[in-house]
Design an enzyme around this catalytic site. Structure first.
Site, PDB file in Angstrom:
ATOM      1  N   TYR A   1      85.734 106.070 102.521  1.00  0.00           N
ATOM      2  CA  TYR A   1      84.990 106.510 101.345  1.00  0.00           C
ATOM      3  C   TYR A   1      85.904 107.201 100.351  1.00  0.00           C
ATOM      4  O   TYR A   1      87.057 107.523 100.658  1.00  0.00           O
ATOM      5  CB  TYR A   1      83.836 107.437 101.750  1.00  0.00           C
ATOM      6  CG  TYR A   1      84.251 108.858 102.126  1.00  0.00           C
ATOM      7  CD1 TYR A   1      84.889 109.126 103.330  1.00  0.00           C
ATOM      8  CD2 TYR A   1      84.009 109.926 101.269  1.00  0.00           C
ATOM      9  CE1 TYR A   1      85.261 110.421 103.673  1.00  0.00           C
ATOM     10  CE2 TYR A   1      84.371 111.228 101.610  1.00  0.00           C
ATOM     11  CZ  TYR A   1      84.995 111.462 102.814  1.00  0.00           C
ATOM     12  OH  TYR A   1      85.373 112.742 103.146  1.00  0.00           O
TER      13      TYR A   1
ATOM     14  N   ARG B   1      94.143 105.278  96.816  1.00  0.00           N
ATOM     15  CA  ARG B   1      93.946 105.800  98.179  1.00  0.00           C
ATOM     16  C   ARG B   1      92.907 104.966  98.927  1.00  0.00           C
ATOM     17  O   ARG B   1      93.055 104.711 100.137  1.00  0.00           O
ATOM     18  CB  ARG B   1      93.525 107.275  98.150  1.00  0.00           C
ATOM     19  CG  ARG B   1      93.422 107.862  99.561  1.00  0.00           C
ATOM     20  CD  ARG B   1      93.159 109.355  99.565  1.00  0.00           C
ATOM     21  NE  ARG B   1      91.901 109.686  98.938  1.00  0.00           N
ATOM     22  CZ  ARG B   1      91.489 110.925  98.687  1.00  0.00           C
ATOM     23  NH1 ARG B   1      92.261 111.957  99.016  1.00  0.00           N
ATOM     24  NH2 ARG B   1      90.332 111.161  98.111  1.00  0.00           N
TER      25      ARG B   1
ATOM     26  N   LYS C   1      90.916 108.205 104.941  1.00  0.00           N
ATOM     27  CA  LYS C   1      89.672 108.857 104.503  1.00  0.00           C
ATOM     28  C   LYS C   1      88.472 108.102 105.068  1.00  0.00           C
ATOM     29  O   LYS C   1      87.787 107.346 104.365  1.00  0.00           O
ATOM     30  CB  LYS C   1      89.623 108.925 102.974  1.00  0.00           C
ATOM     31  CG  LYS C   1      88.619 109.961 102.449  1.00  0.00           C
ATOM     32  CD  LYS C   1      88.868 110.267 101.001  1.00  0.00           C
ATOM     33  CE  LYS C   1      87.792 111.131 100.381  1.00  0.00           C
ATOM     34  NZ  LYS C   1      87.626 112.447 100.986  1.00  0.00           N
TER      35      LYS C   1
ATOM     36  N   GLU D   1      94.077 121.851 107.233  1.00  0.00           N
ATOM     37  CA  GLU D   1      93.320 121.730 105.975  1.00  0.00           C
ATOM     38  C   GLU D   1      91.903 122.216 106.207  1.00  0.00           C
ATOM     39  O   GLU D   1      91.533 122.575 107.319  1.00  0.00           O
ATOM     40  CB  GLU D   1      93.325 120.277 105.490  1.00  0.00           C
ATOM     41  CG  GLU D   1      92.654 119.315 106.446  1.00  0.00           C
ATOM     42  CD  GLU D   1      92.611 117.870 105.954  1.00  0.00           C
ATOM     43  OE1 GLU D   1      92.700 117.653 104.734  1.00  0.00           O
ATOM     44  OE2 GLU D   1      92.456 116.981 106.798  1.00  0.00           O
TER      45      GLU D   1
ATOM     46  N   LEU E   1      94.568 115.042 105.104  1.00  0.00           N
ATOM     47  CA  LEU E   1      94.304 113.994 104.126  1.00  0.00           C
ATOM     48  C   LEU E   1      95.137 114.319 102.884  1.00  0.00           C
ATOM     49  O   LEU E   1      95.180 115.476 102.450  1.00  0.00           O
ATOM     50  CB  LEU E   1      92.819 113.993 103.752  1.00  0.00           C
ATOM     51  CG  LEU E   1      92.446 112.959 102.689  1.00  0.00           C
ATOM     52  CD1 LEU E   1      92.381 111.564 103.288  1.00  0.00           C
ATOM     53  CD2 LEU E   1      91.119 113.304 102.040  1.00  0.00           C
TER      54      LEU E   1
END
Ligand code: PDD
Length: 287
Positions: free
Chosen positions: A33, A52, A149, A182, A207
């Site tokens: 996504y 990406r 992702k 993260e 990411l």
């Protein structure tokens, strides 16, 4: 006005939008996504988000559901039909619908694509920026390909829920070496005592956020020194500033982590400067 979603080639009422129960996204989280910000009627950093998406699809060997130009047409149309001037669009591509089987379905299985859009309230974001927000730390418990992702976000969702139940807005993952990876849906930054901006290198532990990449352009333009370097929780708690970035929030200052006040408990000046310059420097695509 009713909300409209794009589902596999059709614009449908959001309330009626649905995918098949044997969609591999639903069954295996076998999909990827993107979330992209829309501000003042412009899509922010669209090229980088689509680059990406391309990388995520390649990594999972899912075909593009349509060509890139057609995808941009659909994104614009969803934004227009939902009259979004400030907000975001969400785009999801899965490997498609097939009888449940762990191995990939036949090569001619069509990927599924869904695009939704929503408006956000700029005053809510402004309030968070003015006051700062709180975070907690949690042990890293995700797979080692978080650089892709994917829609496999259960650990992220559980961490965010844990943060909420602790009265905080974000959860920060800490790896087995005590280093910050993260946030549940953000990248994490700190400003060292000498004014250097630090963020973890974009290896497989995080990411590679698009906001993170563009923020590096912004920092260069503002002549803020920046280093890609992992940091411990202790170092983060002693920082001059800590903030988190994502397409949905650009750059939120953290003023409290695990109950410890960061610096003087007020948002710092560097995140403010970056936020002020961000939109000017980012790529803007008109709707
Ligand atoms: N999340 N890390 C994780 C785990 C994320 O989910 C996100 C974004 C980021 C920041 O990436 P970017 O700057 O490209 O938005 C980092 C989106 C916003 C979401 O899941 O809603």
């Amino acid at each position: 006005m009713s909300r409209i979603a794009y589902v596999n080639g059709r614009y449908v009422r959001h309330a009626d939008a649905a995918v098949h129960i044997e969609d591999r996204g639903y069954q295996f989280a076998d999909g990827v996504y993107e979330v992209c910000e829309v501000r003042h009627g412009f899509i922010v950093d669209l090229s980088r988000h689509l680059d990406r998406l391309n990388r995520s699809l390649l990594e999972l060997r899912i075909a593009w559901p349509m060509n890139r130009a057609a995808l941009v047409v659909a994104i614009r149309e969803v934004l227009r039909r939902n009259r979004v001037r400030n907000g975001l669009f969400y785009l999801q591509v899965t490997r498609g619908v097939a009888r449940r089987d762990h191995v990939f379905p036949a090569a001619d299985t069509r990927p599924s694509i869904v695009i939704t859009a929503k408006s956000t309230d700029p005053s809510v974001i402004a309030r968070k920026n003015a006051n700062g927000i709180k975070a907690i730390t949690v042990a890293e418990n995700r797979w080692d390909r978080v650089d892709i992702k994917t829609v496999g976000l259960l650990p992220n969702a559980l961490a965010r829920q844990q943060a909420k139940e602790a009265g905080a807005q974000e959860a920060i993952f800490i790896d087995a070496n005590g280093l910050v990876t993260e946030g549940a849906a953000t990248n994490v930054w700190m400003v060292d005592q000498d004014g250097t901006l630090l963020t973890r290198p974009s290896d497989h532990g995080i990411l590679r956020g698009i906001t993170r990449t563009t923020l590096m352009d912004v920092a260069a333009r503002l002549r803020i020194s920046i280093r890609e370097e992992a940091f411990t929780v202790e170092r983060m708690l002693a920082a001059r500033e800590v903030f988190i970035t994502a397409a949905t929030s650009i750059c939120f200052p953290l003023v409290e982590i695990d109950g410890h006040t960061i610096a003087n408990g007020h948002p710092g000046s560097i995140s403010q400067k970056i936020r002020d310059a961000f939109f000017d420097i980012a790529e803007k695509t008109s709707i």
